[in-house]
Structures are given as C-alpha cells and as structure tokens.
Scaffold this active site. Structure first.
Site, PDB file in Angstrom:
ATOM      1  N   GLY A  71       0.685  -1.318  -0.125  1.00  0.00           N
ATOM      2  CA  GLY A  71      -0.082   0.023  -0.159  1.00  0.00           C
ATOM      3  C   GLY A  71       0.732   1.203  -0.129  1.00  0.00           C
ATOM      4  O   GLY A  71       0.546   2.237  -0.659  1.00  0.00           O
ATOM      5  N   THR A  72       1.840   1.255   0.734  1.00  0.00           N
ATOM      6  CA  THR A  72       2.866   2.560   1.045  1.00  0.00           C
ATOM      7  C   THR A  72       3.309   2.827  -0.640  1.00  0.00           C
ATOM      8  O   THR A  72       3.177   3.932  -0.915  1.00  0.00           O
ATOM      9  CB  THR A  72       3.887   2.075   1.885  1.00  0.00           C
ATOM     10  OG1 THR A  72       3.309   1.783   3.206  1.00  0.00           O
ATOM     11  CG2 THR A  72       4.859   3.335   2.040  1.00  0.00           C
ATOM     12  N   ASN A 155      -7.714   3.773   9.438  1.00  0.00           N
ATOM     13  CA  ASN A 155      -7.315   2.645   9.692  1.00  0.00           C
ATOM     14  C   ASN A 155      -7.232   2.439  11.533  1.00  0.00           C
ATOM     15  O   ASN A 155      -6.988   1.477  12.061  1.00  0.00           O
ATOM     16  CB  ASN A 155      -5.440   2.421   9.710  1.00  0.00           C
ATOM     17  CG  ASN A 155      -4.733   3.723   9.780  1.00  0.00           C
ATOM     18  OD1 ASN A 155      -5.041   4.603   9.310  1.00  0.00           O
ATOM     19  ND2 ASN A 155      -3.606   3.556  10.529  1.00  0.00           N
ATOM     20  N   GLN A 183      -7.643   0.070   3.969  1.00  0.00           N
ATOM     21  CA  GLN A 183      -8.505  -0.453   5.026  1.00  0.00           C
ATOM     22  C   GLN A 183      -9.765  -0.995   4.759  1.00  0.00           C
ATOM     23  O   GLN A 183     -10.388  -1.822   5.295  1.00  0.00           O
ATOM     24  CB  GLN A 183      -8.307   0.352   6.263  1.00  0.00           C
ATOM     25  CG  GLN A 183      -6.957   0.562   6.858  1.00  0.00           C
ATOM     26  CD  GLN A 183      -6.544  -0.728   7.837  1.00  0.00           C
ATOM     27  OE1 GLN A 183      -7.418  -1.530   8.052  1.00  0.00           O
ATOM     28  NE2 GLN A 183      -5.324  -0.752   7.987  1.00  0.00           N
ATOM     29  N   ALA A 204      -2.243  -6.209   0.079  1.00  0.00           N
ATOM     30  CA  ALA A 204      -2.726  -7.541  -0.018  1.00  0.00           C
ATOM     31  C   ALA A 204      -2.855  -8.167   1.613  1.00  0.00           C
ATOM     32  O   ALA A 204      -3.790  -8.793   1.743  1.00  0.00           O
ATOM     33  CB  ALA A 204      -1.640  -8.616  -0.727  1.00  0.00           C
ATOM     34  N   HIS A 205      -1.902  -7.594   2.375  1.00  0.00           N
ATOM     35  CA  HIS A 205      -1.716  -8.299   3.650  1.00  0.00           C
ATOM     36  C   HIS A 205      -3.031  -7.640   4.698  1.00  0.00           C
ATOM     37  O   HIS A 205      -3.190  -8.312   5.740  1.00  0.00           O
ATOM     38  CB  HIS A 205      -0.247  -7.985   4.350  1.00  0.00           C
ATOM     39  CG  HIS A 205      -0.081  -6.357   4.738  1.00  0.00           C
ATOM     40  ND1 HIS A 205      -0.252  -6.304   6.445  1.00  0.00           N
ATOM     41  CD2 HIS A 205       0.209  -5.457   4.161  1.00  0.00           C
ATOM     42  CE1 HIS A 205      -0.125  -5.080   6.118  1.00  0.00           C
ATOM     43  NE2 HIS A 205       0.263  -4.401   5.144  1.00  0.00           N
ATOM     44  N   THR A 242      11.186  -7.367 -12.094  1.00  0.00           N
ATOM     45  CA  THR A 242      10.399  -8.853 -12.485  1.00  0.00           C
ATOM     46  C   THR A 242       9.227  -8.775 -11.161  1.00  0.00           C
ATOM     47  O   THR A 242       9.460  -8.532 -10.044  1.00  0.00           O
ATOM     48  CB  THR A 242      11.264  -9.831 -12.101  1.00  0.00           C
ATOM     49  OG1 THR A 242      12.448  -9.785 -13.398  1.00  0.00           O
ATOM     50  CG2 THR A 242      10.580 -11.305 -12.477  1.00  0.00           C
ATOM     51  N   CYS A 335       1.447   0.828  13.031  1.00  0.00           N
ATOM     52  CA  CYS A 335       2.693   1.453  12.159  1.00  0.00           C
ATOM     53  C   CYS A 335       3.572   2.239  13.176  1.00  0.00           C
ATOM     54  O   CYS A 335       4.734   2.256  12.944  1.00  0.00           O
ATOM     55  CB  CYS A 335       2.494   2.170  10.862  1.00  0.00           C
ATOM     56  SG  CYS A 335       1.322   0.945   9.822  1.00  0.00           S
TER      57      CYS A 335
HETATM   58  N1  PLP Z   1      -2.653   2.999   4.473  1.00  0.00           N
HETATM   59  C1  PLP Z   1      -3.372   2.526   5.548  1.00  0.00           C
HETATM   60  C2  PLP Z   1      -4.868   3.338   5.744  1.00  0.00           C
HETATM   61  C3  PLP Z   1      -2.905   1.806   6.231  1.00  0.00           C
HETATM   62  O1  PLP Z   1      -3.665   1.123   7.260  1.00  0.00           O
HETATM   63  C4  PLP Z   1      -1.669   0.836   5.947  1.00  0.00           C
HETATM   64  C5  PLP Z   1      -1.000   0.058   6.691  1.00  0.00           C
HETATM   65  O2  PLP Z   1      -1.176   0.158   8.057  1.00  0.00           O
HETATM   66  C6  PLP Z   1      -0.971   1.598   4.686  1.00  0.00           C
HETATM   67  C7  PLP Z   1      -1.905   2.515   3.865  1.00  0.00           C
HETATM   68  C8  PLP Z   1       0.379   0.956   4.481  1.00  0.00           C
HETATM   69  O3  PLP Z   1       0.071  -0.473   3.789  1.00  0.00           O
HETATM   70  P1  PLP Z   1       1.306  -1.297   3.481  1.00  0.00           P
HETATM   71  O4  PLP Z   1       1.693  -2.029   4.824  1.00  0.00           O
HETATM   72  O5  PLP Z   1       0.869  -2.598   2.471  1.00  0.00           O
HETATM   73  O6  PLP Z   1       2.513  -0.628   2.828  1.00  0.00           O
END
Ligand code: PLP
Length: 396
Positions: A71-72, A155, A183, A204-205, A242, A335
C-alpha cells in the site's frame, strides 16, 4: 486450538487458506513472466489471473492494475506532480491530504513539503468537506493542477470518509482524486467508479494475502503516473522489476476470497462489534468509543473496528496485560506503535493527549468468533479491575 486470540486485523490479517494454496502452487512455477517459453507463460498466467481478481475487488479493468510492493508504494507512486489524465498534462502543483491520513500519504509522496496542504477533520473523525472546498477554491480560480489524496476508511478509528462527495468537489475544480482504500477494500464495498476515485491504493496483507504486495489501480487507462521505479518496462512501463509472482498469486486469491465473503462477513462482524461495545460500556461506564458519533449521525465505521479508551487506563500497559492473557490488540496505528508518540488521528479529532494515551484498537476479521470477543472482554475486565484495585490500595 490456539491459545492466542488475534484481534489486530487492521495491522495485518493472517494469511487466508486460498492465498496459501495459490502461493504454494506459484512456488512450483520456474519462469519469468516476461519470458516467451512455456515456463514464462505459466508465470504470466498467474500474474494476469491475479490482476483480474484484484481488479474485480475494486470494480476496475485488469489493465489498470499496477502491482507494487504494498500500500505504501502504491500511494507514493500515485502522489506525484507528474500525472497526466488524457490531454490534461498539467503538472499538479499542489497536494491536499486530510489530517488523518496514514503516514504513507501524509508524508506527501513525491511532492515537495511546501506543496502539501492539510484538510481538517471533525471531532467525529470525518473529513471536513467545507474546508476541502475552501482550500480548493483558489486553485480552481487559478486553473492550477492539483491532486487530492483521501483515505476511504481510517485505520485507527474505522471511520468511513465521504469520498464520493469529496470527488464531486475535486472534479468540479479540475483536480484528480487518489483514494487510499488499504483498510476498506475487502471489508466494505469499494468500487473505484462509485467512489469517484481516479486512483486507488490497496494492499494484500490487509485482506488475507501476503505482506509486501499491493496495487495502484487506475479508473481509466488515460491516467498516466510517472513511474517510481524505472526498469525493464514491466507493469506497462509503470513499475520496473520482475514481478513478485508468488506474492501476486496470494494477493489475487485473497482478493477473490474477500470479495466473495464480503456480504456475509460484514454483517457478522458488525454484530460482534455491537456486542463488544456493549460489553466495554458494562465493564466501565466511562469508556469512550472514538468515531462512534460518526456512525450515529452520518457516515459509518468499518464493521470490524473499535477504537476506545477508558480514562486513566493507559494503552501501553493494557496491551502488555492483554498480550499476557493471550489477546493481541493494538494502540492506535500499528505502524507507529513501538514509538511513544500520540495518535495523529486522535489529535486531529481534538482528543487530549492524556485520553489518547489510553486508546486501544480492537479489529476483527473473517475468522473472529464470539469466543474471541468473550476472551477479550474477560481479559479487559480483569485488567480494569486490577488497576482499580491497585488505585484503591494506593489510596488506602
Ligand atoms: N494505508 C493505510 C490506511 C494503512 O492502514 C496502511 C498499513 O497499515 C498502509 C496504507 C500501508 O500499507 P502497506 O503496509 O501495504 O505498505
């Protein structure tokens, strides 16, 4: 039967069975998806099948899915002044983000610090649409290119944001809208067109897939984002390197499983959450549930999330006590846990630091049972009772 009760699904979801199976199968495929031989075509097949499943989760076209490392990376890929939308090739001079964004968006991506503006939220944790409109107005008058990035659901609080209304304001002024749906995807309906988003980030996670895979999804092919990683032209030139075939296989399977289960899981979790909140109030009448006002008067929360605090019951010690009792929860955002800093989300909602230090997040998932909720409430009851006893002891 595991001793542990895992109630931290917003931090990450355990790997689902469908993802595990898809990843095991993908491990047996030797080829590089860019190779033309049979092995290569088998790997390409896995990636394209996953792309279809990921696209379907957010109602997009498969060709508009760009796989990333999570996501980041998806959000940082989107947050650039260099986004063309067909003939509109203006450089985006300004980025507007809400005050409650995840740090991956709040840090502004590839915009310079001075180009990023923050939009306020209400005490209920909902984006202030009037502030958004007011900040956009001068950009509209000047005909200046801009990008807005908003989360679909927070989140920490789970509060669902008025993304559709924000999209109308943004588009009427000629801007583009990126939505961080990390989320919300797989937890509530999340259709890129219904949201009015131009770009959506998913991970994905958070939905039962592996960690370290995500996607930036575009609403239309004409949107072209400057790549973050240039290389061998993979992902239609949008992301070199890749492909993570095994991770992508797991992502696709998890996306399919989450989409299929969504209608039944959402209702079940909402009912477990109601039970949990009633139990929290019964344990201590001074319990504050953050963002609940939002669900009573307007936009609602994710059905799986409760962010609450009992004044003077510090989250840091509560987390340790609950962990020892076999229950995993979080204090605000995972995080940023580990750092002794107050939640920027609660600060933006006007919550004082003393109460914010007591904020505990419980987040449920598809396999959460009534027994899990009972185990949590028993552990919470014991912790609150111990503290109360301790305080009486000190006073005596
Ligand atoms: N955006 C939100 C709202 C999240 O809660 C998170 C992860 O906690 C992220 C982005 C980041 O995603 P990733 O852990 O896949 O980089």
């Amino acid at each position: 039967m595991s001793f542990r009760t895992y109630l931290d699904w917003n931090a990450t979801a355990p790997l689902c069975e469908a993802a595990r199976l898809a990843m095991s199968a993908a491990m047996e495929v030797a080829g590089n998806p860019s190779s033309v031989h049979s092995e290569g075509r088998a790997a390409r097949g896995i990636v394209e099948n996953a792309r279809e499943n990921v696209a379907r989760l957010v109602g997009a076209e498969p060709r508009n899915v760009i796989f990333t490392s999570g996501g980041t990376e998806a959000s940082i890929l989107a947050l650039t002044p260099q986004i063309a939308d067909g003939n509109d090739t203006r450089v985006r001079e300004t980025l507007l983000v809400s005050a409650i964004e995840h740090p991956s968006v709040g840090s502004g991506g590839r915009f310079a610090h001075g180009q990023v503006r923050t939009v306020a939220v209400t005490a209920g944790g909902v984006l202030d649409l009037a502030d958004l409109a007011a900040q956009i107005e001068p950009l509209k008058q000047a005909g200046s290119g801009f990008l807005v990035s908003l989360m679909h659901a927070n989140n920490e609080s789970g509060v669902i944001q008025p993304v559709e209304q924000a999209a109308e304001i943004v588009h009427a002024a000629g801007g583009l809208l990126h939505v961080d749906a990390v989320q919300s995807a797989g937890k509530i309906p999340c259709d890129i067109r219904a949201l009015g988003a131009d770009l959506v980030s998913i991970s994905a996670h958070k939905i039962g897939g592996p960690k370290g895979v995500g996607a930036l999804v575009k609403a239309r092919e004409e949107i072209v984002v400057a790549p973050l990683l240039r290389g061998g032209g993979q992902e239609r030139g949008a992301r070199g390197g890749t492909e993570n075939v095994i991770g992508i296989a797991g992502f696709g399977a998890a996306a399919d499983a989450a989409r299929t289960a969504l209608p039944s899981v959402g209702a079940r979790l909402a009912s477990l959450r109601t039970e949990l909140e009633a139990a929290l109030q019964a344990i201590d009448g001074s319990t504050v549930v953050f963002g609940r006002a939002a669900s009573e008067g307007g936009p609602s929360r994710l059905p799986n999330t409760v962010l609450f605090a009992v004044p003077d019951v510090k989250a840091e010690t509560a987390l340790i006590a609950l962990d020892l009792a076999g229950v995993a929860v979080s204090s605000g955002s995972a995080c940023s846990s580990g750092k002794v800093s107050h939640s920027h989300v609660l600060a933006a909602m006007g919550v004082p630091d003393e109460l914010s230090a007591c904020a505990v997040r419980v987040s449920l998932g598809p396999t959460t049972s009534k027994a899990d909720i009972e185990k949590f409430t028993a552990a919470w009851t014991a912790h609150v009772a111990n503290l109360t006893k301790g305080r009486r002891g000190i006073a005596a």
